[in-house]
Design an enzyme around this catalytic site. Structure first.
Site, PDB file in Angstrom:
ATOM      1  N   LYS A 186       0.806  -1.225   0.000  1.00 31.45           N
ATOM      2  CA  LYS A 186       0.000   0.000   0.000  1.00 31.45           C
ATOM      3  C   LYS A 186       0.840   1.277   0.000  1.00 31.45           C
ATOM      4  CE  LYS A 186      -3.656  -2.666   0.410  1.00 31.45           C
ATOM      5  NZ  LYS A 186      -3.281  -4.004   0.064  1.00 31.45           N
TER       6      LYS A 186
ATOM      7  N   GLY B 244      -9.270  -5.181   6.357  1.00 31.88           N
ATOM      8  CA  GLY B 244      -9.439  -4.414   7.586  1.00 31.88           C
ATOM      9  C   GLY B 244      -8.367  -4.655   8.631  1.00 31.88           C
TER      10      GLY B 244
ATOM     11  N   GLU C 281      -2.294   8.205   6.517  1.00 27.03           N
ATOM     12  CA  GLU C 281      -3.084   9.045   5.630  1.00 27.03           C
ATOM     13  C   GLU C 281      -3.946   9.983   6.461  1.00 27.03           C
ATOM     14  OE1 GLU C 281      -4.116   6.053   1.884  1.00 27.03           O
ATOM     15  OE2 GLU C 281      -5.620   6.463   3.414  1.00 27.03           O
TER      16      GLU C 281
ATOM     17  N   TYR D 103      -7.272  11.312   7.678  1.00 28.03           N
ATOM     18  CA  TYR D 103      -8.533  10.605   7.810  1.00 28.03           C
ATOM     19  C   TYR D 103      -9.640  11.431   7.159  1.00 28.03           C
ATOM     20  CZ  TYR D 103     -12.395   8.095  10.006  1.00 28.03           C
ATOM     21  OH  TYR D 103     -13.535   7.358  10.228  1.00 28.03           O
TER      22      TYR D 103
ATOM     23  N   HIS E 249     -16.776   4.739  -0.110  1.00 27.41           N
ATOM     24  CA  HIS E 249     -15.733   3.869  -0.666  1.00 27.41           C
ATOM     25  C   HIS E 249     -16.213   3.473  -2.068  1.00 27.41           C
ATOM     26  CE1 HIS E 249     -12.926   0.166  -0.136  1.00 27.41           C
ATOM     27  NE2 HIS E 249     -13.266   0.286  -1.403  1.00 27.41           N
TER      28      HIS E 249
ATOM     29  N   GLU F 206      -6.044   2.618  -2.660  1.00 24.19           N
ATOM     30  CA  GLU F 206      -5.183   1.462  -2.886  1.00 24.19           C
ATOM     31  C   GLU F 206      -5.621   0.744  -4.149  1.00 24.19           C
ATOM     32  OE1 GLU F 206      -5.989  -0.525   0.835  1.00 24.19           O
ATOM     33  OE2 GLU F 206      -7.284  -1.982  -0.146  1.00 24.19           O
TER      34      GLU F 206
ATOM     35  N   ARG G 107      -6.087  -8.293  -8.025  1.00 25.49           N
ATOM     36  CA  ARG G 107      -6.737  -9.605  -8.139  1.00 25.49           C
ATOM     37  C   ARG G 107      -8.205  -9.382  -8.459  1.00 25.49           C
ATOM     38  NH1 ARG G 107      -9.674  -8.959  -3.634  1.00 25.49           N
ATOM     39  NH2 ARG G 107      -8.698  -8.015  -1.797  1.00 25.49           N
TER      40      ARG G 107
ATOM     41  N   ARG H  20     -23.273 -10.129   1.067  1.00 31.84           N
ATOM     42  CA  ARG H  20     -22.429 -11.243   1.504  1.00 31.84           C
ATOM     43  C   ARG H  20     -23.133 -11.951   2.665  1.00 31.84           C
ATOM     44  NH1 ARG H  20     -16.098  -9.282   1.431  1.00 31.84           N
ATOM     45  NH2 ARG H  20     -16.239  -7.830  -0.325  1.00 31.84           N
TER      46      ARG H  20
END
Length: 449
Positions: free
Chosen positions: A116, A165, A200, A202, A208, A288, A292, A338
């Site tokens: 990252k 996380g 970073e 905040y 997101h 980031e 994948r 999920r």
């Protein structure tokens, strides 16, 4: 094209890859741990090879055993799915030395973008907007504190090798910084064997928003729209949707073009995701890159009409992208929930056990990705996600209504799941109006945190 592919993964993503390979006429090899001897992916693949005991480090993370299985089965390529070895540059190097194709980017790209802090530095040099923070990685708490003072509090402390996380903490002031840094660094060492951290600014109450990109070996790069992944609990995504209801067409195009520019800046190949934080003013920052395929890829597939797993395999085999940017049209709205085997009333504690009865919903615009079945025993050794429900409809409201209906039909007996909590989230007025940020769950369900 490859004749045989080994799948270095388990669960629903292994099933997903097997099904695509079948469509393409490619034979598959499943690998499994002793705990997964009755898993569905071992039954659906053309061949199945046991690679060790239940613990991931002895099986799904054991590079030598996976490569031995690949060579023994005469597979020409490995698809890593997500998690496990999917972003391990050492494993990619080992594949190369064994003349086995890795279905993903090169080891150098994974190293550059998977780390990252290194990715931040690369993006800064490429002129991509990033959240203000450290350009170089930090290792010592005192050094990090001085950097945090320069950035200004609150700051986000992150593990350079982080994901899921882990190794992340928010520090509100100088007083709590050292404790938070040490805890985050300790998590990073335990999870990734890496003490490298970065800082970073905040960003307060952001969304997101991530952009899916696909790139081939000929310099062609396309983006396939964005996903809003703001509904998270402790940085773990729970609901993802595409497109994001909070951005204009102009901003959508700008974010997509920025993601393509970021991929081209590093000569990227295969599937990848550029993750951004979007603030209230419409300003976005590179966060980031995931090198994948991601858990939430089905929502992008549904709105774009592009099979990302199939595209990954084609690209890895040396073929050009099957679509150009002007051929990609985003249609309708897709949402993914999920479904995890966990107890929401006990701080989402994982709940392994045997599924006594399961009814999987269906219908127009409903997709279910899972590897569980009646009588299947969920082992305690791996991630608690057991299913993904994905729906597609003409607009966001219709998609939400369809997901609520679908969850109402889903039955899983024998283990606790988060179905009821997902149902509650979807019925929340603020969620339905699109008033969401990464703080949605802690702000609306404080007792659930």
């Amino acid at each position: 094209m490859f004749h045989k592919i080994l799948i270095a993964n388990r669960g629903e993503i292994a099933i997903r890859i097997i099904r695509v390979c079948r469509e393409m006429g490619i034979q598959t090899v499943a690998v499994y741990s002793e705990a997964d001897k009755d898993a569905l992916h071992t039954q659906l693949a053309d061949e199945a090879i046991c690679i060790g005991p239940a613990a991931s480090k002895d099986s799904y993370l054991n590079m030598e055993r996976i490569l031995s299985a690949t060579i023994a089965s005469h597979a020409e390529a490995i698809h890593p799915g997500f998690g496990f070895l999917s972003e391990n540059s050492k494993f990619v190097e080992m594949c190369q030395k064994c003349h086995v194709a890795f279905i993903g980017p090169s080891a150098d790209l994974i190293q550059k973008m998977g780390n990252k802090s290194e990715a931040r530095k690369t993006m800064i040099e490429a002129g991509i907007p990033v959240v203000p923070g450290t350009k170089e990685p930090v290792h010592e708490a005192q050094e990090a504190l001085e950097k945090a003072k320069e950035i200004g509090f609150p700051v986000m402390i992150k593990a350079s090798s982080g994901g899921g996380g882990k190794g992340m903490r928010v520090s509100e002031s100088e007083e709590d910084f050292m404790d938070n840094f040490n805890m985050a660094q300790s998590e990073s060492v335990n999870a990734f064997a890496d003490d490298t951290m970065y800082l970073e600014r905040y960003v307060q109450r952001p969304r997101h928003v991530e952009v899916q990109i696909m790139a081939d070996k000929f310099g062609n790069v396309v983006h396939l729209g964005e996903r809003d992944c703001s509904i998270q609990r402790r940085h773990q995504k729970m609901i993802e949707e595409s497109p994001c209801c909070a951005i204009s067409e102009e901003l959508r195009q700008k974010m997509g073009e920025t993601a393509v520019r970021a991929a081209k800046a590093v000569g990227y190949e295969n599937a990848g995701t550029i993750e951004f934080l979007l603030d209230k003013s419409g300003e976005f920052f590179f966060m980031e890159m995931n090198t994948r395929i991601q858990v939430e890829h089905p929502v992008t597939e549904w709105v774009s009409g592009v099979d990302l797993i199939k595209e990954q395999i084609r690209v890895a085999a040396g073929m050009p992208l099957s679509v150009s940017q002007d051929e990609i049209q985003i249609t309708g709205h897709a949402i993914e929930c999920r479904i995890n085997a966990e107890d929401a009333d006990r701080h989402f504690m994982p709940c392994p056990g045997t599924i006594e009865n399961i009814h999987i919903p269906g219908g127009n615009g409903v997709r279910v990705d899972t590897a569980v079945y009646n009588g299947y025993t969920i082992p305690p050794y791996y991630d608690s996600m057991i299913m993904k429900i994905i729906v597609h409809d003409r607009d966001r409201k219709s998609a939400i209504d369809k997901m609520i209906s679908t969850l109402g039909e889903l039955v899983i007996e024998g283990v606790k799941t988060n179905i009821d909590f997902q149902y509650e989230l979807l019925n929340n007025e603020d969620f339905q109006s699109g008033d969401i940020t990464t703080h949605f769950i802690p702000e609306h369900y404080e007792d659930m945190e």
